[in-house]
Structure formats: C-alpha cells, structure tokens
Write a protein that holds these residues in place. Structure first.
Motif, PDB file in Angstrom:
ATOM      1  N   THR A  62       0.946  -1.057  -0.013  1.00  0.00           N
ATOM      2  CA  THR A  62       0.017   0.084  -0.050  1.00  0.00           C
ATOM      3  C   THR A  62       0.994   1.238  -0.133  1.00  0.00           C
ATOM      4  O   THR A  62       0.557   2.314  -0.848  1.00  0.00           O
ATOM      5  CB  THR A  62      -1.048  -0.188   1.196  1.00  0.00           C
ATOM      6  OG1 THR A  62      -1.922  -1.068   1.148  1.00  0.00           O
ATOM      7  CG2 THR A  62      -1.844   1.289   1.218  1.00  0.00           C
ATOM      8  N   ASP A  63       1.760   1.196   0.950  1.00  0.00           N
ATOM      9  CA  ASP A  63       2.831   2.542   0.721  1.00  0.00           C
ATOM     10  C   ASP A  63       3.447   2.639  -0.313  1.00  0.00           C
ATOM     11  O   ASP A  63       3.779   3.696  -1.008  1.00  0.00           O
ATOM     12  CB  ASP A  63       3.905   2.355   1.866  1.00  0.00           C
ATOM     13  CG  ASP A  63       3.421   2.460   3.403  1.00  0.00           C
ATOM     14  OD1 ASP A  63       2.339   2.999   3.561  1.00  0.00           O
ATOM     15  OD2 ASP A  63       4.106   1.909   4.309  1.00  0.00           O
ATOM     16  N   LEU A  64       3.813   1.624  -1.060  1.00  0.00           N
ATOM     17  CA  LEU A  64       4.516   1.722  -2.471  1.00  0.00           C
ATOM     18  C   LEU A  64       3.530   2.206  -3.496  1.00  0.00           C
ATOM     19  O   LEU A  64       3.897   3.144  -4.418  1.00  0.00           O
ATOM     20  CB  LEU A  64       5.049   0.295  -2.896  1.00  0.00           C
ATOM     21  CG  LEU A  64       6.274  -0.012  -2.131  1.00  0.00           C
ATOM     22  CD1 LEU A  64       6.695  -1.545  -2.384  1.00  0.00           C
ATOM     23  CD2 LEU A  64       7.625   0.960  -2.061  1.00  0.00           C
ATOM     24  N   ARG A  65       2.290   1.542  -3.303  1.00  0.00           N
ATOM     25  CA  ARG A  65       1.166   1.957  -4.598  1.00  0.00           C
ATOM     26  C   ARG A  65       1.047   3.415  -4.280  1.00  0.00           C
ATOM     27  O   ARG A  65       0.952   4.084  -5.077  1.00  0.00           O
ATOM     28  CB  ARG A  65      -0.025   1.414  -4.091  1.00  0.00           C
ATOM     29  CG  ARG A  65      -1.252   1.812  -5.214  1.00  0.00           C
ATOM     30  CD  ARG A  65      -2.577   1.302  -4.756  1.00  0.00           C
ATOM     31  NE  ARG A  65      -2.951   1.847  -3.445  1.00  0.00           N
ATOM     32  CZ  ARG A  65      -3.445   0.990  -2.382  1.00  0.00           C
ATOM     33  NH1 ARG A  65      -3.839  -0.300  -2.651  1.00  0.00           N
ATOM     34  NH2 ARG A  65      -4.150   1.685  -1.582  1.00  0.00           N
ATOM     35  N   VAL A  69       7.800   5.293  -0.451  1.00  0.00           N
ATOM     36  CA  VAL A  69       8.909   4.159  -0.462  1.00  0.00           C
ATOM     37  C   VAL A  69       9.604   4.300   0.756  1.00  0.00           C
ATOM     38  O   VAL A  69       9.883   3.171   1.661  1.00  0.00           O
ATOM     39  CB  VAL A  69       9.948   4.426  -1.580  1.00  0.00           C
ATOM     40  CG1 VAL A  69      10.804   3.700  -1.394  1.00  0.00           C
ATOM     41  CG2 VAL A  69       9.289   4.366  -2.804  1.00  0.00           C
ATOM     42  N   ASP A  70       9.660   5.594   1.590  1.00  0.00           N
ATOM     43  CA  ASP A  70      10.255   5.696   2.778  1.00  0.00           C
ATOM     44  C   ASP A  70       9.575   4.956   3.941  1.00  0.00           C
ATOM     45  O   ASP A  70      10.102   4.300   4.845  1.00  0.00           O
ATOM     46  CB  ASP A  70      10.452   7.115   3.293  1.00  0.00           C
ATOM     47  CG  ASP A  70      11.324   7.914   2.560  1.00  0.00           C
ATOM     48  OD1 ASP A  70      12.085   7.238   1.500  1.00  0.00           O
ATOM     49  OD2 ASP A  70      11.494   9.075   2.567  1.00  0.00           O
ATOM     50  N   ALA A  71       8.182   5.042   3.926  1.00  0.00           N
ATOM     51  CA  ALA A  71       7.233   4.282   5.009  1.00  0.00           C
ATOM     52  C   ALA A  71       7.235   2.713   4.625  1.00  0.00           C
ATOM     53  O   ALA A  71       7.527   2.160   5.625  1.00  0.00           O
ATOM     54  CB  ALA A  71       5.922   4.912   4.645  1.00  0.00           C
ATOM     55  N   ALA A  72       7.415   2.224   3.323  1.00  0.00           N
ATOM     56  CA  ALA A  72       7.433   0.992   3.156  1.00  0.00           C
ATOM     57  C   ALA A  72       8.986   0.401   3.361  1.00  0.00           C
ATOM     58  O   ALA A  72       8.954  -0.603   4.340  1.00  0.00           O
ATOM     59  CB  ALA A  72       7.346   0.767   1.506  1.00  0.00           C
ATOM     60  N   ALA A 128      11.318  -0.725  -6.385  1.00  0.00           N
ATOM     61  CA  ALA A 128      10.179  -0.695  -5.693  1.00  0.00           C
ATOM     62  C   ALA A 128       9.013  -0.679  -6.607  1.00  0.00           C
ATOM     63  O   ALA A 128       7.739  -1.188  -6.405  1.00  0.00           O
ATOM     64  CB  ALA A 128      10.287   0.493  -4.905  1.00  0.00           C
ATOM     65  N   GLN A 129       9.207  -0.193  -7.773  1.00  0.00           N
ATOM     66  CA  GLN A 129       8.001   0.006  -8.636  1.00  0.00           C
ATOM     67  C   GLN A 129       7.602  -1.328  -9.246  1.00  0.00           C
ATOM     68  O   GLN A 129       6.471  -1.436  -9.816  1.00  0.00           O
ATOM     69  CB  GLN A 129       8.397   1.005  -9.968  1.00  0.00           C
ATOM     70  CG  GLN A 129       9.387   0.322 -10.723  1.00  0.00           C
ATOM     71  CD  GLN A 129      10.857   0.337 -10.392  1.00  0.00           C
ATOM     72  OE1 GLN A 129      11.160   0.847  -9.496  1.00  0.00           O
ATOM     73  NE2 GLN A 129      11.393  -0.207 -11.637  1.00  0.00           N
ATOM     74  N   ARG A 130       8.352  -2.358  -9.262  1.00  0.00           N
ATOM     75  CA  ARG A 130       7.906  -3.623  -9.631  1.00  0.00           C
ATOM     76  C   ARG A 130       7.099  -4.351  -8.550  1.00  0.00           C
ATOM     77  O   ARG A 130       6.530  -5.483  -8.791  1.00  0.00           O
ATOM     78  CB  ARG A 130       9.134  -4.551  -9.933  1.00  0.00           C
ATOM     79  CG  ARG A 130       9.798  -3.913 -11.259  1.00  0.00           C
ATOM     80  CD  ARG A 130      10.937  -5.116 -11.567  1.00  0.00           C
ATOM     81  NE  ARG A 130      11.379  -4.606 -12.786  1.00  0.00           N
ATOM     82  CZ  ARG A 130      11.088  -5.131 -13.911  1.00  0.00           C
ATOM     83  NH1 ARG A 130      10.052  -5.951 -13.999  1.00  0.00           N
ATOM     84  NH2 ARG A 130      11.585  -4.797 -15.126  1.00  0.00           N
ATOM     85  N   LEU A 131       6.770  -3.602  -7.365  1.00  0.00           N
ATOM     86  CA  LEU A 131       5.813  -4.289  -6.224  1.00  0.00           C
ATOM     87  C   LEU A 131       4.472  -3.619  -6.410  1.00  0.00           C
ATOM     88  O   LEU A 131       4.643  -2.337  -6.225  1.00  0.00           O
ATOM     89  CB  LEU A 131       6.482  -4.264  -4.877  1.00  0.00           C
ATOM     90  CG  LEU A 131       7.749  -4.795  -4.899  1.00  0.00           C
ATOM     91  CD1 LEU A 131       8.503  -4.368  -3.368  1.00  0.00           C
ATOM     92  CD2 LEU A 131       7.698  -6.286  -4.772  1.00  0.00           C
ATOM     93  N   GLY A 132       3.477  -4.000  -7.040  1.00  0.00           N
ATOM     94  CA  GLY A 132       2.363  -3.172  -7.402  1.00  0.00           C
ATOM     95  C   GLY A 132       1.002  -3.940  -6.687  1.00  0.00           C
ATOM     96  O   GLY A 132       0.903  -5.125  -6.199  1.00  0.00           O
ATOM     97  N   THR A 133      -0.012  -3.148  -6.781  1.00  0.00           N
ATOM     98  CA  THR A 133      -1.318  -3.424  -6.451  1.00  0.00           C
ATOM     99  C   THR A 133      -2.115  -3.465  -7.688  1.00  0.00           C
ATOM    100  O   THR A 133      -2.044  -2.298  -8.495  1.00  0.00           O
ATOM    101  CB  THR A 133      -1.793  -2.594  -5.380  1.00  0.00           C
ATOM    102  OG1 THR A 133      -0.770  -2.667  -4.178  1.00  0.00           O
ATOM    103  CG2 THR A 133      -3.256  -2.987  -4.959  1.00  0.00           C
TER     104      THR A 133
END
Length: 182
Positions: A62-65, A69-72, A128-133
């Motif tokens: 969810t953070d990454l979406r 990124v800092d929160a993730a 990080a952009q490869r981890l998606g929702t």
C-alpha cells in the motif's frame, strides 16, 4: 511468496469472511510448499501470526502504491529488526540454496525474515516500482512485476481484460448517447 501471503490471507474486501483455520492451514501449506520442512511444522496455531504477517506485507505494498517508499522501507526495517535475516547456504537435494533466515528459526519468524529480506532487496535494488497493487478498482490483489519493461498494472490477465472491456463499453455507450442527442 510475499504476494501469495497477502492475496490469500489478507482480504482487501471487508465483506469477505475470514477463512476457517483448517482452510487457512491448507492455503498456507500450498504457499509454503517450496519448503517441505515448513509445511511439516505448520499447525492451526500458526495461522493468526501468518495473517498478521500478510497484513504487514500488505501495508508495504500500500505504501509503495502511494509512492511512499520511505514508509515501506521503515516497515521492512522494523520487520528485519524484529526478525533479522541471517543469510546462509544450505545444501538441499544436492543443490546449494541461499536462505535468508537463521537455520534454527521458528516457522513464522523465519518466513517474516524471508519476506522482509526479499522485499527489502527489491527496494534496495531500485525495483520498488515492480511491487504493485492491481489497478482494477474492486480487486486489491498484489503482484511482483517480472515483465521485461516493468509495465504491469494488473494482478492477472483476467483483471486487465475486465478493465479493458469496461472501458470499451463505457466509451461505446458515450458515443451512442452522443449520437442520439444530435
């Protein structure tokens, strides 16, 4: 592995009723099948901790979406601090494999270390952009984009097709309405 935990154990839909413990154990057995000793240790008592792990991993996605990124990274760092990764090589069926957990770790902490280390490596590698929702409004499943050009937006071809069909129907409907109003 991380995405399977989230998609199978942490529903994004409040209407879903939690699966009975036996069904959750069967689901976890299927997910953990890549490591037969994990499946052998698995009991119904592990289910709540695995559900909590899935919820924690969902918060990373969810953070990454939301492009936080800092929160993730902070969440993953907390997970790694509580369940440190201790990479080591283990020989399994004649082949050396790299493990990211202490060799004697209990089941859930072991898988927490594995999942956190894997996701942290992706973020650390600039992926990080490869981890998606999934972008389908009523889906919420997560995925790891392994496509060549990192262009994936949906969890599956089914969701992608549903969105495309809905968009086509909406566009067609608007055209028909515009023709009628002339």
């Amino acid at each position: 592995m991380s995405e399977a935990l989230v998609n199978e154990l942490d529903s994004n839909d409040e209407r879903d009723v939690p699966a009975p413990a036996r069904a959750a154990v069967a689901t976890l057995s299927r997910i953990l099948a890549i490591d037969p000793p994990s499946v052998a240790q698995l009991t119904q008592a592990h289910v709540p901790a695995f559900v909590a792990l899935a919820q924690r991993i969902r918060s990373v996605f969810t953070d990454l979406r939301n492009r936080e990124v800092d929160a993730a990274a902070a969440t993953l760092n907390e997970m790694l601090a509580a369940h440190p990764a201790h990479p080591h090589l283990a020989k399994e069926r004649g082949t050396w494999r790299l493990h990211h957990h202490p060799h004697d770790a209990p089941l859930v902490p072991m898988w927490t270390a594995i999942c956190a280390a894997g996701l942290a490596e992706m973020i650390g590698d600039g992926a990080a952009q490869r981890l998606g929702t999934c972008e389908r409004a009523d889906c919420g499943r997560v995925y790891v984009d392994v496509s060549k050009n990192a262009s994936r937006r949906f969890c599956s071809l089914t969701c992608q097709n549903r969105v495309k069909v809905a968009t086509f129907r909406e566009r067609t409907s608007k055209r028909r309405a515009a023709r009628r109003s002339r």
